[in-house]
Design an enzyme around this catalytic site. Sequence first.
Site, PDB file in Angstrom:
ATOM      1  N   GLU A  49       0.845  -1.197   0.000  1.00 36.13           N
ATOM      2  CA  GLU A  49       0.000   0.000   0.000  1.00 36.13           C
ATOM      3  C   GLU A  49       0.875   1.239   0.000  1.00 36.13           C
ATOM      4  OE1 GLU A  49      -2.652  -0.376   3.369  1.00 36.13           O
ATOM      5  OE2 GLU A  49      -3.541  -2.219   2.582  1.00 36.13           O
ATOM      6  N   HIS A  81      -7.771   1.288   2.077  1.00 36.52           N
ATOM      7  CA  HIS A  81      -7.671   0.820   3.474  1.00 36.52           C
ATOM      8  C   HIS A  81      -8.469   1.725   4.422  1.00 36.52           C
ATOM      9  CE1 HIS A  81      -4.965  -1.743   6.276  1.00 36.52           C
ATOM     10  NE2 HIS A  81      -6.120  -1.503   6.841  1.00 36.52           N
TER      11      HIS A  81
HETATM   12  P1  NAI Z   1     -10.732 -11.065  15.375  1.00 34.54           P
HETATM   13  O1  NAI Z   1      -9.432 -11.442  15.988  1.00 34.54           O
HETATM   14  O2  NAI Z   1     -11.865 -10.677  16.250  1.00 34.54           O
HETATM   15  O3  NAI Z   1     -11.239 -12.300  14.460  1.00 34.54           O
HETATM   16  C1  NAI Z   1     -10.412 -13.024  13.597  1.00 34.54           C
HETATM   17  C2  NAI Z   1     -10.995 -14.433  13.453  1.00 34.54           C
HETATM   18  O4  NAI Z   1     -10.207 -15.142  12.482  1.00 34.54           O
HETATM   19  C3  NAI Z   1     -10.954 -15.243  14.725  1.00 34.54           C
HETATM   20  O5  NAI Z   1     -12.225 -15.810  14.980  1.00 34.54           O
HETATM   21  C4  NAI Z   1      -9.908 -16.316  14.436  1.00 34.54           C
HETATM   22  O6  NAI Z   1     -10.156 -17.530  15.130  1.00 34.54           O
HETATM   23  C5  NAI Z   1     -10.038 -16.474  12.957  1.00 34.54           C
HETATM   24  N1  NAI Z   1      -8.866 -17.077  12.311  1.00 34.54           N
HETATM   25  C6  NAI Z   1      -7.559 -16.946  12.639  1.00 34.54           C
HETATM   26  N2  NAI Z   1      -6.793 -17.656  11.799  1.00 34.54           N
HETATM   27  C7  NAI Z   1      -7.634 -18.271  10.925  1.00 34.54           C
HETATM   28  C8  NAI Z   1      -7.432 -19.141   9.834  1.00 34.54           C
HETATM   29  N3  NAI Z   1      -6.213 -19.524   9.469  1.00 34.54           N
HETATM   30  N4  NAI Z   1      -8.531 -19.587   9.191  1.00 34.54           N
HETATM   31  C9  NAI Z   1      -9.773 -19.206   9.553  1.00 34.54           C
HETATM   32  N5  NAI Z   1     -10.012 -18.361  10.594  1.00 34.54           N
HETATM   33  C10 NAI Z   1      -8.958 -17.906  11.257  1.00 34.54           C
HETATM   34  O7  NAI Z   1     -10.403  -9.935  14.317  1.00 34.54           O
HETATM   35  P2  NAI Z   1     -11.369  -8.801  13.759  1.00 34.54           P
HETATM   36  O8  NAI Z   1     -11.381  -7.631  14.647  1.00 34.54           O
HETATM   37  O9  NAI Z   1     -12.659  -9.413  13.379  1.00 34.54           O
HETATM   38  O10 NAI Z   1     -10.559  -8.352  12.446  1.00 34.54           O
HETATM   39  C11 NAI Z   1     -10.444  -9.207  11.315  1.00 34.54           C
HETATM   40  C12 NAI Z   1      -9.468  -8.623  10.301  1.00 34.54           C
HETATM   41  O11 NAI Z   1      -9.918  -7.354   9.863  1.00 34.54           O
HETATM   42  C13 NAI Z   1      -8.050  -8.409  10.836  1.00 34.54           C
HETATM   43  O12 NAI Z   1      -7.134  -8.802   9.861  1.00 34.54           O
HETATM   44  C14 NAI Z   1      -7.960  -6.910  10.984  1.00 34.54           C
HETATM   45  O13 NAI Z   1      -6.633  -6.478  10.847  1.00 34.54           O
HETATM   46  C15 NAI Z   1      -8.820  -6.452   9.813  1.00 34.54           C
HETATM   47  N6  NAI Z   1      -9.300  -5.080   9.947  1.00 34.54           N
HETATM   48  C16 NAI Z   1      -9.290  -4.285   8.816  1.00 34.54           C
HETATM   49  C17 NAI Z   1      -9.727  -2.979   8.874  1.00 34.54           C
HETATM   50  C18 NAI Z   1      -9.736  -2.138   7.639  1.00 34.54           C
HETATM   51  O14 NAI Z   1      -9.620  -0.917   7.741  1.00 34.54           O
HETATM   52  N7  NAI Z   1      -9.892  -2.719   6.477  1.00 34.54           N
HETATM   53  C19 NAI Z   1     -10.185  -2.380  10.144  1.00 34.54           C
HETATM   54  C20 NAI Z   1     -10.234  -3.322  11.236  1.00 34.54           C
HETATM   55  C21 NAI Z   1      -9.786  -4.611  11.131  1.00 34.54           C
END
Ligand code: NAI
Length: 408
Positions: A268, A291
């Site tokens: 990015e 993003h």
């Molecule tokens: P979270 O930690 O609450 O949930 C992530 C889930 O993914 C968990 O349930 C975990 O068990 C699961 N997981 C982990 N490894 C896995 C795998 N190999 N296969 C399947 N599931 C797996 O995270 P949250 O808050 O829901 O965020 C998710 C993503 O969104 C993160 O990567 C975060 O960085 C991204 N994000 C992006 C934003 C943006 O501006 N686009 C803003 C906020 C978050």
Amino acid sequence: MTLSLHKDKIRFLLLEGVHENALKVLNEAGYTNIEYIKTALDEEELIEKIKDAHFIGIRSRTQLTRKVLESAEKLIAIGCYCIGTNQVDLEAALELGIPVFNAPYSNTRSVAELVLAETIMLMRGVPEKNAVVHRGGWNKSAKDSYEVRGKTMGIVGYGSIGSQLSVLAESLGMKVIYHDAITKLPLGNAVQVGSLDELLEKADVVTLHVPDLPSTRNMMTAAEFAKMKDGAFFINAARGGCVDIDALAAALESKKILGAAIDVFPKEPKSADEEFVSPLRAFDNVILTPHVGGSTQEAQANIGLEVAEKFVKYSDQGDTTSAVNFPNVSIPFTEGTHRLLHIHKNVPGVLSQINAAFADAGINIAAQSMMTKGDVGYLVMDVDDNDSEKALQRLRAVPETIRVRVLF
Ligand code: NAI
């Protein structure tokens, strides 16, 4: 080493115009000694100002390097009023006994809403139609244009965002299936499937909500796109490294994938001056956003609350729950006691040394909890309020001590 301070002596330095909710939370908790600065400071100014601060709140522009942290003699904690913590030398902060807090879940709803909107736009073919009309065209057709009702959303990663999205998508009449690395309790009528492959085969739209881990890097390559339904849609607002962008471009080219929405990229631009380079720029049927999945006014306001509340909990109770670099300890207060916080080098025998010293001094421990992380251990203890001064002296005498504080 820091002794217990009256709240009006505890000095907060808040930089980069963090959301004013932070001031509200701190004031309501009795902390009024706050310097609020709207900008970031250059290194020299920062070193000068941070010398007197017990707590510092920053956003992404303030660089808390080892050099800056080593000059911050009184600093108790750092709050990143944002999601990322790359701007802080986390290792140095840990070594110096300084926990770092952030607000990882303040923008959950913002991401979920954007993904839901993109699902509707993609299924109606709006990105491509919009681009054509902007160029003066008028392709009035219902071909490849669908309602989302009754379609299947496949959510990969059923955490904070994935599960919130699941509820919103069901409210529009979508069926939701999800895949997660661990078994997760479904919300509403969502169903967990046994594997990523099963999800890819069944979903009309696949959306990623997993963290950036070795197991999620390049989890979508040509092989995975090939397993998706013909004419399905794909969304990634998680992390750029999860998707092989060339493979996605090939799947779009062949019309295997009818459209995509991508908010995060393997590379990015670092600033608005740098050009965004990606093969996806060539596709009208791809929604590209810089993003901003979590970037809303509401998320900023939530961040102000979330980080300030973590400051208050650490200052009042020594609670380090969810500190990113530091052992996480949280215990309820015991009536009639004072609380001692002991941050020490993580080497064998520190706890037994402390317990023996307390036994020797006749100090009864009402509650005790310890966690370690890397080279640092964090011990929280409640002792009879008459004993806290004596206990503090004993703790200071422990050679591995990095910092001690007493709360009352
Ligand atoms: P979270 O930690 O609450 O949930 C992530 C889930 O993914 C968990 O349930 C975990 O068990 C699961 N997981 C982990 N490894 C896995 C795998 N190999 N296969 C399947 N599931 C797996 O995270 P949250 O808050 O829901 O965020 C998710 C993503 O969104 C993160 O990567 C975060 O960085 C991204 N994000 C992006 C934003 C943006 O501006 N686009 C803003 C906020 C978050």
